[in-house]
Design a protein around this motif. Structure first.
Motif, PDB file in Angstrom:
ATOM      1  N   GLU A  20      51.907  41.384  52.428  1.00  0.00           N
ATOM      2  CA  GLU A  20      51.885  41.066  51.007  1.00  0.00           C
ATOM      3  C   GLU A  20      53.307  40.829  50.500  1.00  0.00           C
ATOM      4  O   GLU A  20      53.551  39.914  49.712  1.00  0.00           O
ATOM      5  N   ARG A  91      51.889  40.833  40.443  1.00  0.00           N
ATOM      6  CA  ARG A  91      50.707  41.590  40.073  1.00  0.00           C
ATOM      7  C   ARG A  91      49.567  41.194  40.985  1.00  0.00           C
ATOM      8  O   ARG A  91      49.568  40.115  41.560  1.00  0.00           O
ATOM      9  N   ARG A  92      48.625  42.064  41.077  1.00  0.00           N
ATOM     10  CA  ARG A  92      47.456  41.798  41.908  1.00  0.00           C
ATOM     11  C   ARG A  92      46.307  41.353  41.003  1.00  0.00           C
ATOM     12  O   ARG A  92      46.028  42.003  40.000  1.00  0.00           O
ATOM     13  N   PRO A  93      45.622  40.274  41.328  1.00  0.00           N
ATOM     14  CA  PRO A  93      44.557  39.753  40.455  1.00  0.00           C
ATOM     15  C   PRO A  93      43.414  40.757  40.237  1.00  0.00           C
ATOM     16  O   PRO A  93      42.854  40.817  39.160  1.00  0.00           O
ATOM     17  N   GLU A  94      43.087  41.558  41.227  1.00  0.00           N
ATOM     18  CA  GLU A  94      41.967  42.481  41.061  1.00  0.00           C
ATOM     19  C   GLU A  94      42.300  43.609  40.092  1.00  0.00           C
ATOM     20  O   GLU A  94      41.404  44.286  39.601  1.00  0.00           O
ATOM     21  N   GLU A  95      43.568  43.813  39.757  1.00  0.00           N
ATOM     22  CA  GLU A  95      43.956  44.878  38.832  1.00  0.00           C
ATOM     23  C   GLU A  95      43.932  44.423  37.380  1.00  0.00           C
ATOM     24  O   GLU A  95      44.081  45.227  36.477  1.00  0.00           O
ATOM     25  N   ASP A  96      43.779  43.117  37.134  1.00  0.00           N
ATOM     26  CA  ASP A  96      43.817  42.605  35.754  1.00  0.00           C
ATOM     27  C   ASP A  96      42.594  42.963  34.972  1.00  0.00           C
ATOM     28  O   ASP A  96      41.511  42.969  35.209  1.00  0.00           O
TER      29      ASP A  96
END
Length: 96
Positions: A20, A91-96
Motif C-alpha cells: 500500500e 485515505r482509504r475509500p472504505e473508511e469514508d
C-alpha cells in the motif's frame, strides 16, 4: 545524485502495509510529474504565438526554462521525501 537505500519497514508504519505504501508513493509521484508537465507546458505556451523574427532569443529562453525543470529532483524522489517527512495525505475509500 547518489543512490540511497530506503527503509521500507520504517516507512510502512504509516500505512501498515508495504505494498500500500508503494502504491501511495507511486500515485503521488505521478501527481507530481503531471503537475510539473502542466507548469512546463504553460510556461512554454507563451512562445507559441510569436513570429520567427527573433527566434534565437526565444529558443534561448525556452532552453533555460526547460533546463530549470530538468534540474528539479525526480518526481519519485520527491514523493519518497514527502512520505518520509509525513507530508503525504492519503485515505482509504472504505473508511469514508
Amino acid at each position: 545524485m547518489p543512490i540511497r537505500t530506503i527503509d521500507i519497514e520504517e516507512l510502512k508504519k504509516t500505512t501498515g502495509n508495504k505494498y500500500e505504501l508503494l502504491v501511495i508513493m507511486a500515485k503521488r509521484a505521478r501527481q507530481i510529474a503531471a503537475q510539473e508537465k502542466l507548469e512546463l507546458d504553460e510556461k512554454l505556451q507563451y512562445f507559441e504565438g510569436f513570429e520567427d523574427d527573433d527566434e534565437f532569443s526565444f529558443n534561448e529562453e525556452q532552453e533555460q526554462i526547460s533546463k530549470s525543470f530538468e534540474k528539479l529532483p525526480h518526481a519519485v524522489q520527491r514523493a519518497i521525501n514527502e512520505m518520509e517527512d509525513g507530508k503525504t495525505y492519503f485515505r482509504r475509500p472504505e473508511e469514508d
